[in-house]
Scaffold this motif. Structure first.
Motif, PDB file in Angstrom:
ATOM      1  N   GLU A 236      83.637  44.862  47.859  1.00 38.57           N
ATOM      2  CA  GLU A 236      85.001  45.343  47.631  1.00 38.57           C
ATOM      3  C   GLU A 236      85.080  46.193  46.377  1.00 38.57           C
ATOM      4  OE1 GLU A 236      87.717  41.914  49.849  1.00 38.57           O
ATOM      5  OE2 GLU A 236      87.725  42.050  47.667  1.00 38.57           O
TER       6      GLU A 236
ATOM      7  N   THR B  25      91.731  35.736  43.010  1.00 41.20           N
ATOM      8  CA  THR B  25      92.816  35.812  42.034  1.00 41.20           C
ATOM      9  C   THR B  25      93.772  34.633  42.196  1.00 41.20           C
ATOM     10  OG1 THR B  25      92.694  38.220  41.893  1.00 41.20           O
ATOM     11  CG2 THR B  25      94.770  37.202  41.244  1.00 41.20           C
ATOM     12  N   LYS B  26      94.104  34.283  43.443  1.00 44.25           N
ATOM     13  CA  LYS B  26      94.991  33.138  43.665  1.00 44.25           C
ATOM     14  C   LYS B  26      94.359  31.860  43.131  1.00 44.25           C
ATOM     15  CE  LYS B  26      97.595  30.681  47.243  1.00 44.25           C
ATOM     16  NZ  LYS B  26      98.127  30.722  48.620  1.00 44.25           N
TER      17      LYS B  26
ATOM     18  N   ALA C  95      89.295  39.711  46.739  1.00 46.44           N
ATOM     19  CA  ALA C  95      89.858  39.760  45.388  1.00 46.44           C
ATOM     20  C   ALA C  95      91.159  38.972  45.321  1.00 46.44           C
ATOM     21  CB  ALA C  95      90.089  41.210  44.966  1.00 46.44           C
ATOM     22  N   ASN C  96      91.959  39.053  46.371  1.00 46.11           N
ATOM     23  CA  ASN C  96      93.203  38.280  46.411  1.00 46.11           C
ATOM     24  C   ASN C  96      92.914  36.779  46.414  1.00 46.11           C
ATOM     25  OD1 ASN C  96      95.354  39.993  46.176  1.00 46.11           O
ATOM     26  ND2 ASN C  96      96.080  39.745  48.263  1.00 46.11           N
TER      27      ASN C  96
ATOM     28  N   ARG D 298      94.593  37.007  55.916  1.00 48.77           N
ATOM     29  CA  ARG D 298      95.074  37.528  54.640  1.00 48.77           C
ATOM     30  C   ARG D 298      96.444  36.998  54.254  1.00 48.77           C
ATOM     31  NH1 ARG D 298      93.640  43.871  54.776  1.00 48.77           N
ATOM     32  NH2 ARG D 298      94.456  43.700  52.667  1.00 48.77           N
TER      33      ARG D 298
ATOM     34  N   GLY E 134      86.363  49.937  46.552  1.00 42.27           N
ATOM     35  CA  GLY E 134      87.552  50.303  45.789  1.00 42.27           C
ATOM     36  C   GLY E 134      87.300  51.470  44.861  1.00 42.27           C
TER      37      GLY E 134
ATOM     38  N   LEU F 269     100.674  44.157  50.771  1.00 40.10           N
ATOM     39  CA  LEU F 269      99.499  43.287  50.794  1.00 40.10           C
ATOM     40  C   LEU F 269      98.283  43.991  51.385  1.00 40.10           C
ATOM     41  CD1 LEU F 269      98.484  40.401  50.271  1.00 40.10           C
ATOM     42  CD2 LEU F 269      99.307  39.786  52.549  1.00 40.10           C
TER      43      LEU F 269
ATOM     44  N   HIS G 170      97.125  46.762  50.784  1.00 38.61           N
ATOM     45  CA  HIS G 170      96.385  47.554  49.793  1.00 38.61           C
ATOM     46  C   HIS G 170      95.611  46.685  48.801  1.00 38.61           C
ATOM     47  CE1 HIS G 170      98.166  51.319  51.192  1.00 38.61           C
ATOM     48  NE2 HIS G 170      99.281  50.626  51.350  1.00 38.61           N
ATOM     49  N   CYS G 171      95.719  45.378  48.928  1.00 38.02           N
ATOM     50  CA  CYS G 171      94.996  44.465  48.040  1.00 38.02           C
ATOM     51  C   CYS G 171      93.761  43.934  48.762  1.00 38.02           C
ATOM     52  CB  CYS G 171      95.894  43.296  47.635  1.00 38.02           C
ATOM     53  SG  CYS G 171      97.388  43.817  46.755  1.00 38.02           S
ATOM     54  N   ALA G 172      92.624  43.978  48.099  1.00 34.80           N
ATOM     55  CA  ALA G 172      91.367  43.559  48.725  1.00 34.80           C
ATOM     56  C   ALA G 172      91.405  42.067  49.045  1.00 34.80           C
ATOM     57  CB  ALA G 172      90.195  43.878  47.801  1.00 34.80           C
TER      58      ALA G 172
END
Length: 269
Positions: free
Chosen positions: A249, A218-219, A214-215, A53, A253, A207, A209-211
């Motif tokens: 996820e 998103t990146k 999904a991260n 991660r 969520g 970090l 708390h961010c899936a």
């Protein structure tokens, strides 16, 4: 995930976080070609690991990175003198290839910046997803004062601080501290050197708390905005959104929100 054997890097995996320490403290972690190659192999080893991660990049001995290794420049000069017309080109371009690789890492790249953050070290700071700096860190682009160019890092500096600021910094060789780096948008958070580890812990906690998937998506989406037409970016974003909403996820969520609890990925970093 098997990490490579390294001479100039310290590698430590801690759950979902890979800690990479540039380890040439006697040279203020100047970037040798060996170090560049080791970074490339390290990034290759983790690029397809969905359990990773974050990558935390920092330097040993109180400095991040003082730029390129002059000894490697001398080697390239000797190769060029012996008739190798591409020696300087290969020497310079390999560092840019490593920056491209680091920039595209699916995991979140966190740079912890203290002491010297010069030249190539400055370039690494510019591709961090999260850049944390000591208030007394020393930033600068000294290349033109040495009669050379900040060749491979220039595009990343422009993307980070904008063309106007990049022109001033590159063409004057200005030196500045961590607080000015934050003011100009080069870094995100500033603390005293003694507080940097606490700031890193807080960043990793956020970090959590961010899936993870999904991260990563998103990146990738954010990076595409630099190279693809807007309609293509938005089409892909819609497809990625639909996949996320209907995926594991998205379901977790939503359920965690309804049940007023932390999602399961919050305990996995």
């Amino acid at each position: 995930m098997a990490l490579p054997d390294t001479e100039h890097l310290l590698l430590r995996r801690d759950g979902g976080v890979l800690h990479i320490t540039l380890n040439r403290p006697a040279a203020r972690n100047a970037m040798s070609l060996t170090m560049v190659s080791e970074l490339q192999r390290s990034f290759d080893a983790v690029a397809d690991d969905p359990t990773l991660r974050a990558v935390v990049l920092r330097g040993a001995g109180g400095h991040f990175c003082a730029g390129g290794d002059i000894k490697d420049m001398a080697t390239a000069r000797a190769q060029a003198a012996a008739g190798d017309a591409d020696a300087y080109l290969r020497f310079n371009r390999q560092f840019g290839a490593m920056l491209e690789q680091a920039n595209a890492l699916p995991a979140v790249l966190i740079c912890v910046l203290e002491g010297a953050v010069l030249g190539g070290g400055f370039g690494l700071a510019c591709i961090a997803d999260v850049a944390l700096a000591a208030d007394d860190a020393r930033f600068g682009l000294p290349e033109t004062s040495l009669g050379i160019l900040p060749a491979q890092i220039a595009p990343f500096v422009v993307q980070r601080v904008g063309l106007t600021q990049a022109r001033r910094l590159a063409l004057t060789g200005a030196r500045f501290d961590g607080r000015k780096a934050a003011h100009w948008g080069l870094v995100h958070e500033v603390a005293t050197a003694a507080e940097l580890d606490t700031l890193l812990t807080e960043t990793l906690d956020a970090l959590r708390h961010c899936a993870p998937a999904a991260n990563r998506a998103t990146k990738a989406l954010l990076l595409k905005t630099l190279v693809q037409p807007l309609d293509q970016v938005l089409d892909q974003a819609a497809a990625d959104f639909a996949a996320a909403v209907t995926g594991d996820e998205g379901a977790e969520g939503t359920l965690a929100f309804i049940q007023k609890r932390a999602p399961r990925w919050a305990e996995e970093i």
